[in-house]
Design an enzyme around this catalytic site. Structure first.
Site, PDB file in Angstrom:
ATOM      1  N   ARG A  81       7.841 -10.579  12.751  1.00  0.00           N
ATOM      2  CA  ARG A  81       7.046 -11.128  11.640  1.00  0.00           C
ATOM      3  C   ARG A  81       7.766 -12.300  10.979  1.00  0.00           C
ATOM      4  NH1 ARG A  81       5.871  -8.834   6.022  1.00  0.00           N
ATOM      5  NH2 ARG A  81       3.863  -9.742   5.468  1.00  0.00           N
ATOM      6  N   HIS A  85       6.008 -15.928  10.468  1.00  0.00           N
ATOM      7  CA  HIS A  85       5.858 -16.539   9.151  1.00  0.00           C
ATOM      8  C   HIS A  85       6.651 -17.833   9.039  1.00  0.00           C
ATOM      9  CE1 HIS A  85       3.842 -13.290   6.552  1.00  0.00           C
ATOM     10  NE2 HIS A  85       3.630 -12.995   7.819  1.00  0.00           N
ATOM     11  N   ASN A 113       5.025 -13.377   1.616  1.00  0.00           N
ATOM     12  CA  ASN A 113       6.322 -13.121   2.234  1.00  0.00           C
ATOM     13  C   ASN A 113       7.142 -12.068   1.501  1.00  0.00           C
ATOM     14  OD1 ASN A 113       5.974 -14.938   4.344  1.00  0.00           O
ATOM     15  ND2 ASN A 113       6.800 -16.660   3.190  1.00  0.00           N
ATOM     16  N   HIS A 212       0.412  -6.855  15.825  1.00  0.00           N
ATOM     17  CA  HIS A 212       0.165  -5.760  14.890  1.00  0.00           C
ATOM     18  C   HIS A 212       0.289  -4.398  15.556  1.00  0.00           C
ATOM     19  CE1 HIS A 212      -2.274  -8.427  11.865  1.00  0.00           C
ATOM     20  NE2 HIS A 212      -0.983  -8.712  11.890  1.00  0.00           N
TER      21      HIS A 212
END
Length: 351
Positions: A81, A85, A113, A212
């Site tokens: 992740r 990001h 975040n 996910h």
């Protein structure tokens, strides 16, 4: 193409985090292999640090695998992740690692975040590399390698190859994270537009959503689906795209929507039934209406995206396609060559 050799002899930051004994051994091995500054070309390529810091990739792998072994259920999702990001804001330039200052709120402190993790792992890797190859290995490359190595842990082999040569950005703004990161509540057209702005297409969107399959989410990120506020056709009940039995399970865990909307403590798996395995089960859940976020369910609302999902329920096909998509994402907005970006000595601050 222009090349730039960087020979920085500043003192490295102290070693941080766990595993200092292991790191000391790694440092000794690197000194024998040879450290120092390196030349940075203008294109990403495999084994970029072969001459400038020969054991760079091994350092990242050894540290990451040791940390993942101690936290196999959570850390792979955190590091993957972190990579996502980072790349979606200003490209893959490690701007997500920069700390806020009195005059600037950085990306990592933007609301989307707030639940990021794994920063300490990156700090540890960077500290070791600065000790033996100062000013050579970018934080952006460390993030890319750490994500790959963490996800690959369960397989005992690299799931994808990582091309290297990224340089680090010098700007990090919370406002840009808010503007560029996909939201769990996004509909398909919004998701498609965000991905398109990064040079990623519908296929990339569907495949990268498969990330996910690992990790957890807090109740407040999907609470609206429990009340039906994501759709006017719900009549005040749960989102009709959400499996009714699954919705009941989520309410039992998070409470009613009115309570869940402020619950940023309780976490649930994003891939119920296979929460800690990087596998194709996410797509099986999608077909059953068990996608946790509105953005997951949105993949079924588009004919093109929905048509891809059945094939992606096959493990081998998913892993093969994810390999291509994550490599493509890893090239978004990269900074290469001496004229763009820097090699940060401390991933949390610009030089």
């Amino acid at each position: 193409m222009a090349r730039s050799c960087i020979m920085t002899a500043t003192a490295p930051p102290p070693l941080v985090g766990a595993g200092v004994r292991l790191l000391a051994v790694v440092v000794a091995m690197l000194v024998v292999a040879g450290g120092g500054g390196g030349c940075h070309g203008a294109l990403l390529k495999a084994h970029f640090y072969r001459h400038s810091c020969p054991a760079a990739e091994a350092v990242v792998r050894d540290i990451v695998l040791a940390r993942v072994a101690a936290d196999p259920a959570k850390l792979p999702a955190k590091l993957l992740r972190l990579f996502f990001h980072d790349c979606f804001v200003r490209g893959c330039d490690a701007s997500v690692l920069i700390d806020s200052t009195p005059g600037n709120t950085a990306e990592k402190d933007a609301a989307p975040n707030g639940s990021l993790g794994g920063f300490d792992v990156i700090d540890t890797v960077k500290a070791v590399l600065e000790a033996v190859c100062p000013g050579t290995v970018s934080c952006a490359d460390i993030v890319a390698l750490a994500a790959r190595d963490a996800v690959s842990f369960q397989f005992g082999r690299d799931l994808w190859d990582v091309q290297l040569g990224r340089r680090d950005g010098v700007v990090s703004r919370a406002s840009e994270a808010l503007a560029n990161l996909p939201s769990p509540s996004n509909n398909f057209s919004t998701l498609e537009a965000i991905f398109s702005s990064k040079g990623l297409d519908v296929k990339d969107l569907v495949i990268l959503s498969g990330a996910h399959t690992i990790g957890v989410a807090h109740c407040n990120t999907f609470a609206a689906r429990l009340s039906g506020s994501t759709t006017s056709a719900s009549g005040g009940g749960a989102d009709p795209a959400l499996n009714a039995a699954y919705a009941a399970q989520l309410r039992a865990r998070c409470g009613p929507a009115s309570t869940a909307s402020s619950n940023n403590v309780t976490a649930v798996p994003m891939d119920p039934g296979s929460p800690a395995r990087f596998d194709a089960h996410y797509y099986v859940n999608l077909k059953l209406g068990r996608g946790l976020f509105a953005s997951d369910a949105a993949l079924l609302a588009d004919r093109r995206a929905a048509g891809m999902i059945h094939r992606l329920t096959r493990q081998g096909y998913f892993l093969h396609e994810f390999q291509s998509a994550v490599r493509k994402m890893g090239r978004v907005g990269v900074r290469t060559g001496a004229a763009r970006g820097e090699i940060r000595r401390n991933c949390r601050a610009v030089n």
